[in-house]
Design a protein around this motif. Structure first.
Motif, mmCIF file in Angstrom:
data_model
loop_
_atom_site.group_PDB
_atom_site.id
_atom_site.type_symbol
_atom_site.label_atom_id
_atom_site.label_comp_id
_atom_site.label_asym_id
_atom_site.label_seq_id
_atom_site.Cartn_x
_atom_site.Cartn_y
_atom_site.Cartn_z
ATOM 1 N N GLY B 12 61.288 36.053 84.431
ATOM 2 C CA GLY B 12 60.806 36.468 85.781
ATOM 3 C C GLY B 12 62.092 36.157 86.707
ATOM 4 N N ILE B 13 62.334 36.951 87.466
ATOM 5 C CA ILE B 13 63.401 37.095 88.380
ATOM 6 C C ILE B 13 63.151 37.665 89.838
ATOM 7 C CG2 ILE B 13 64.506 38.959 87.552
ATOM 8 C CD1 ILE B 13 66.365 35.730 88.166
ATOM 9 N N GLY B 14 61.955 37.132 90.342
ATOM 10 C CA GLY B 14 61.686 37.459 91.778
ATOM 11 C C GLY B 14 62.267 36.494 92.579
ATOM 12 N N LEU B 15 61.654 36.376 93.935
ATOM 13 C CA LEU B 15 62.319 35.517 94.958
ATOM 14 C C LEU B 15 62.611 34.036 94.340
ATOM 15 C CD1 LEU B 15 62.838 34.503 97.682
ATOM 16 C CD2 LEU B 15 60.407 33.945 97.992
ATOM 17 N N ILE B 16 61.665 33.306 93.602
ATOM 18 C CA ILE B 16 62.012 32.005 93.301
ATOM 19 C C ILE B 16 62.928 32.085 92.103
ATOM 20 C CG2 ILE B 16 61.030 30.000 92.268
ATOM 21 C CD1 ILE B 16 60.025 30.440 94.976
ATOM 22 N N GLY B 17 62.891 32.815 91.151
ATOM 23 C CA GLY B 17 63.602 32.966 89.889
ATOM 24 C C GLY B 17 65.084 33.272 90.354
ATOM 25 N N THR B 42 63.638 45.758 87.054
ATOM 26 C CA THR B 42 64.074 44.427 87.752
ATOM 27 C C THR B 42 65.228 43.973 86.963
ATOM 28 O OG1 THR B 42 61.668 44.455 87.771
ATOM 29 C CG2 THR B 42 62.901 42.340 88.152
ATOM 30 N N CYS B 72 59.094 32.086 85.923
ATOM 31 C CA CYS B 72 59.008 32.480 87.137
ATOM 32 C C CYS B 72 58.059 33.681 87.386
ATOM 33 C CB CYS B 72 60.504 32.831 87.912
ATOM 34 S SG CYS B 72 61.531 31.362 87.619
ATOM 35 N N THR B 73 57.106 34.036 86.536
ATOM 36 C CA THR B 73 56.417 35.097 86.498
ATOM 37 C C THR B 73 55.054 34.685 87.122
ATOM 38 O OG1 THR B 73 55.066 34.735 84.417
ATOM 39 C CG2 THR B 73 57.329 35.728 84.164
ATOM 40 N N PRO B 74 54.205 35.751 87.266
ATOM 41 C CA PRO B 74 52.700 35.246 87.871
ATOM 42 C C PRO B 74 52.057 34.326 86.752
ATOM 43 C CG PRO B 74 53.279 37.562 88.249
ATOM 44 C CD PRO B 74 54.203 37.110 87.619
ATOM 45 N N VAL B 98 56.940 27.735 88.162
ATOM 46 C CA VAL B 98 57.146 27.574 89.480
ATOM 47 C C VAL B 98 55.700 27.940 90.224
ATOM 48 C CG1 VAL B 98 59.464 27.994 89.507
ATOM 49 C CG2 VAL B 98 58.156 29.788 89.624
ATOM 50 N N THR B 128 59.225 32.869 101.295
ATOM 51 C CA THR B 128 59.747 33.590 102.415
ATOM 52 C C THR B 128 58.750 34.883 102.385
ATOM 53 O OG1 THR B 128 61.078 35.268 101.469
ATOM 54 C CG2 THR B 128 62.327 33.137 102.088
ATOM 55 N N GLU B 129 58.962 35.852 103.284
ATOM 56 C CA GLU B 129 57.772 37.005 103.373
ATOM 57 C C GLU B 129 58.390 38.026 102.235
ATOM 58 O OE1 GLU B 129 59.981 36.056 105.586
ATOM 59 O OE2 GLU B 129 60.377 37.572 107.042
ATOM 60 N N SER B 131 60.112 39.588 98.440
ATOM 61 C CA SER B 131 59.923 39.112 97.053
ATOM 62 C C SER B 131 60.919 40.168 96.322
ATOM 63 C CB SER B 131 58.482 39.655 96.740
ATOM 64 O OG SER B 131 58.177 40.902 97.166
#
Lengths: 323, 323
Positions: B12-17, B42, B72-74, B98, B128-129, B131
């Motif tokens: 998973g590679i969103g904001l946190i990843g 993605t 780092c996924t849901p 996370v 943050t706001e 993603s």
């Protein structure tokens, strides 16, 4: 219509009173400003700041000859103030105020208003974290709402005159029924504050070890509630004592809704939770469309004019991303 | 201790990843970064951003040879992810995540962790706001807490190694029991969000005329709640589904306290209200002393390091001043 008052009497000269003095003077809305306070210290401070033309500890003297009188004291002092000034009020004068509840204010003031004097309570939705005569500034009301709740027998021309005064100081003005004002403020302001005080109180009762971690990790949401709950306890006590019925009505709806949410959590009803968390977004969008969103939190912060363009919807990240 | 991992696998590679990828690379904490996502789009975006060295849709391939794996996924996807990667995990590897709940995460992951692999769930309190992979930045964790909840059988040296990794990215690290984490987060984050969603929901049910005025006057407190309630509905649904027991426990205390406050309003008990509004100030002071206060609201906002010096206590003015 050009706004003009011969003599403005301010009873009380804290943040709001001093800001009115500065704004009214700068905009040339009044000829003479008379200031009355209960304490000599406050009066001396107002004089040093040059906020008015007449300074007195005698509220009756302050209002003599005034065509606009604004009570800027705590709401709890209104009855004693109006009894003092009533005999000195001139026919044609407007009596207004800046308190955050309105039904109670009418109950306290109306019986003492002499024939020919107009009672038009007001509520400027403005404030900062500072208080006292030195805290005032002429721009406090710029872009902020001021609600007027004229009593039934008031001549609309008088209400319009007071509205023009507030508009000239930069406010947007809305007139409404006092009971309606109190209901709207109960949900926009009083219940949010009550809930914030409550959640901070819940934390205050936690065992010490947990509490210290709550404080450590407070940035996850709780911190913003403590900021709200840092507001003046005496002022909020008075709000809840004087707007009881509207607060209890709105609190009843709130707790009813919370029971439904609680049940959805208990039964693990995902679709219901998601639906409830989604429908709140329409309200958020309306606030942004109405230009009522700013980058800064409102609670206990200096106010600025609303932004010219709405800000984007903000979302919180919570540790999960699409993989 | 110098921090060094041979291969970091981010599932998973969103904001946190993406922020972990950038921070770990900048601080030289890892040799190779492999990135796995479920969606090709993605993955392509991550590759264009140059976030890693290996890009794959196959999570098992991503973790092969990795000594640190971070999900780092849901949270809802964990069970399926761990089943996929378990056979490819190497002895000595650390598996972390996370997500914002921890007891549930251990329940989902622990049964699938192979012998010799350490399960050390984590929760960086940062966001943050924005993603998605492009939202990440290397400073996201600077000055923010990261909580680790190692399972009982984990070698403390492994926990310390992961803690050093987070510290090197700028975080303050705290290890605790998963159940305790979930209880603390329930009151610092989950209940505030639930209450905010609830009050916005109450407004959504008001008659249209009142609702439009609530929106107009929302700056009086309500607006800040709508900002909280603008968070991602799906993420919050999952939080309440996966942290049910702690949420219900804390919500029980909250509603009990609210009943006491409600009674004080109903009976007009001024001293009780003032006392309740006063005792919350100690908590506020503790937060300021702990350096957890910033000038900006946290909900859905970019984070910065805590200020070097505490800010003064803020107070809200509500229309009454000393006269």
């Amino acid at each position: 219509m050009s706004v003009h008052f011969r003599k403005l009497a301010l009873i009380g000269i804290g943040l709001i009173g001093s800001s009115i003095a500065l704004a009214a003077r700068r905009q040339g809305l009044v000829e003479v400003i008379s200031i009355a306070t209960r304490k000599q210290d406050t009066l001396d401070e107002a004089r040093e700041l040059g906020l008015g033309d007449i300074y007195t500890l005698d509220a009756a003297e302050a209002v003599r000859g005034a065509d606009l009188v604004i009570l800027c004291t705590p709401v709890g002092a209104y009855e004693s103030v109006i009894k003092t000034i009533a005999p000195a009020l001139e026919p044609g004068a407007i009596v207004s105020d800046v308190g955050s509840v309105k039904g109670h204010v009418i109950k306290a003031l109306a019986p003492h208003i002499p024939e020919g004097v107009s009672l038009i309570p007001g509520h400027p939705l403005a404030g900062t974290e500072h208080s006292g005569p030195a805290a005032g500034f002429a721009e406090l009301f710029t872009g902020r709402w001021c609600v007027l709740t004229p009593t039934e027998d008031v001549n609309p021309a008088q209400t319009e005159k007071l509205a023009a005064f507030w508009r000239a100081m930069g406010s947007q003005v809305e007139a409404m029924d006092a009971a309606h004002h109190d209901m709207v403020l109960a949900i926009t302001s009083h219940i949010p504050h009550l809930v914030a005080y409550n959640i901070v109180g819940t934390v205050a009762d936690l065992e010490a070890a947990t509490q210290s971690e709550v404080i450590k990790f407070s940035a996850s949401g709780f911190r913003d509630f403590t900021r709200i709950a840092a507001s003046d306890p005496v002022m909020w006590r008075d709000v809840f004592l004087t707007n009881r019925d509207a607060v209890l009505e709105m609190l009843g709806r709130f707790t009813e809704d919370l029971s439904v949410l609680q049940r959805a959590v208990r039964t693990g009803d995902g679709p219901a939770l998601e639906a409830m968390f989604t429908r709140t977004r329409a309200i958020r969008r309306s606030i942004i469309s109405a230009g009522q969103e700013t980058a800064a939190p409102d609670f206990g912060r200096p106010h600025e004019a609303p932004p010219a363009s709405p800000l984007p919807i903000v979302r919180e990240h919570g540790g999960g991303d699409d993989a």
